[in-house]
Design a protein around this motif. Structure first.
Motif, PDB file in Angstrom:
ATOM      1  N   GLU A  30      14.070  68.298  -1.753  1.00 43.57           N
ATOM      2  CA  GLU A  30      15.189  67.369  -1.649  1.00 43.57           C
ATOM      3  C   GLU A  30      15.994  67.627  -0.387  1.00 43.57           C
ATOM      4  O   GLU A  30      16.155  68.775   0.035  1.00 43.57           O
TER       5      GLU A  30
ATOM      6  N   PRO B 297      10.573  60.675   2.377  1.00 45.19           N
ATOM      7  CA  PRO B 297      11.858  60.869   1.697  1.00 45.19           C
ATOM      8  C   PRO B 297      12.405  59.542   1.165  1.00 45.19           C
ATOM      9  O   PRO B 297      12.547  58.575   1.910  1.00 45.19           O
TER      10      PRO B 297
ATOM     11  N   CYS C 153      11.551  64.067  -1.484  1.00 45.57           N
ATOM     12  CA  CYS C 153      10.323  63.881  -0.699  1.00 45.57           C
ATOM     13  C   CYS C 153       9.152  63.653  -1.646  1.00 45.57           C
ATOM     14  O   CYS C 153       8.914  64.449  -2.554  1.00 45.57           O
TER      15      CYS C 153
END
Length: 198
Positions: free
Chosen positions: A51, A188, A197
């Motif tokens: 993340e 992402p 992601c």
């Protein structure tokens, strides 16, 4: 109410920055392209499941993301252009309906950033290859600019004003990495206040 600038007649639209996104008709998917600043960092943040907090994004990039409202938002660069196009196609298949797509080049404040045009063009070119080809003239122009110059990306990025600025700051490796087309498959996607992601 539609305007001459909203590109609403087309499935794939192209504009610059948050102001450009506001000019476009609302889109279901917004692809935000930043080749030499925050997106490349986010794209290379790691494997699927990692993340990237929204707060860590470059301010110009974060402004475009905020302007996207409730749309599905994906981050793109040259490094993941084809992966982003595949994710857009997957989103359209999930919706089982033609999906509107706004490809937004972040740019460099008030300055045109040619590297972001090439990045946006790479995504548009990859969408066209997948059959999502009802593009506005603006999007078609960006796609063709990338398509025609694809083999020169390394030179064009290092010779661009933004690339030269980074080279002068000792960041040559970053510029060369940013010029690698389709080097990664990470996409992402905004999930609340982070980009996850996939």
């Amino acid at each position: 109410m539609s305007s001459a600038y909203d590109q609403s007649r087309y499935q794939v639209r192209f504009e610059w920055g948050a102001a450009g996104l506001a000019r476009l008709a609302p889109a279901e998917v917004v692809v935000v392209v930043d080749v030499l600043l925050g997106t490349t960092t986010a794209v290379d943040a790691g494997a699927a499941g990692d993340e990237v907090p929204l707060a860590s994004l470059d301010p110009a990039l974060a402004e475009v993301v905020a302007a996207a409202g409730d749309a599905v938002v994906l981050l793109a660069s040259l490094r993941n252009a084809s992966a982003v196009a595949r994710e857009v196609l997957a989103e359209q298949e999930r919706r089982a309906a033609r999906t509107s797509i706004a490809v937004i080049a972040v740019g460099d404040g008030p300055r045109f950033a040619v590297e972001d045009q090439f990045g946006a063009g790479a995504v548009i070119d990859a969408l066209t290859a997948l059959g999502i080809d009802h593009t506005s003239p603006e999007a078609a122009g960006a796609g063709e600019a990338f398509h025609g110059l694809r083999r020169a990306m390394r030179h064009l990025l290092t010779a661009s004003a933004s690339g030269q600025e980074l080279l002068d700051g000792g960041r040559r490796d970053e510029v060369l990495a940013a010029a690698e087309v389709d080097a990664v498959d990470v996409v992402p996607a905004r999930r609340g206040d982070v980009f996850a992601c996939a």
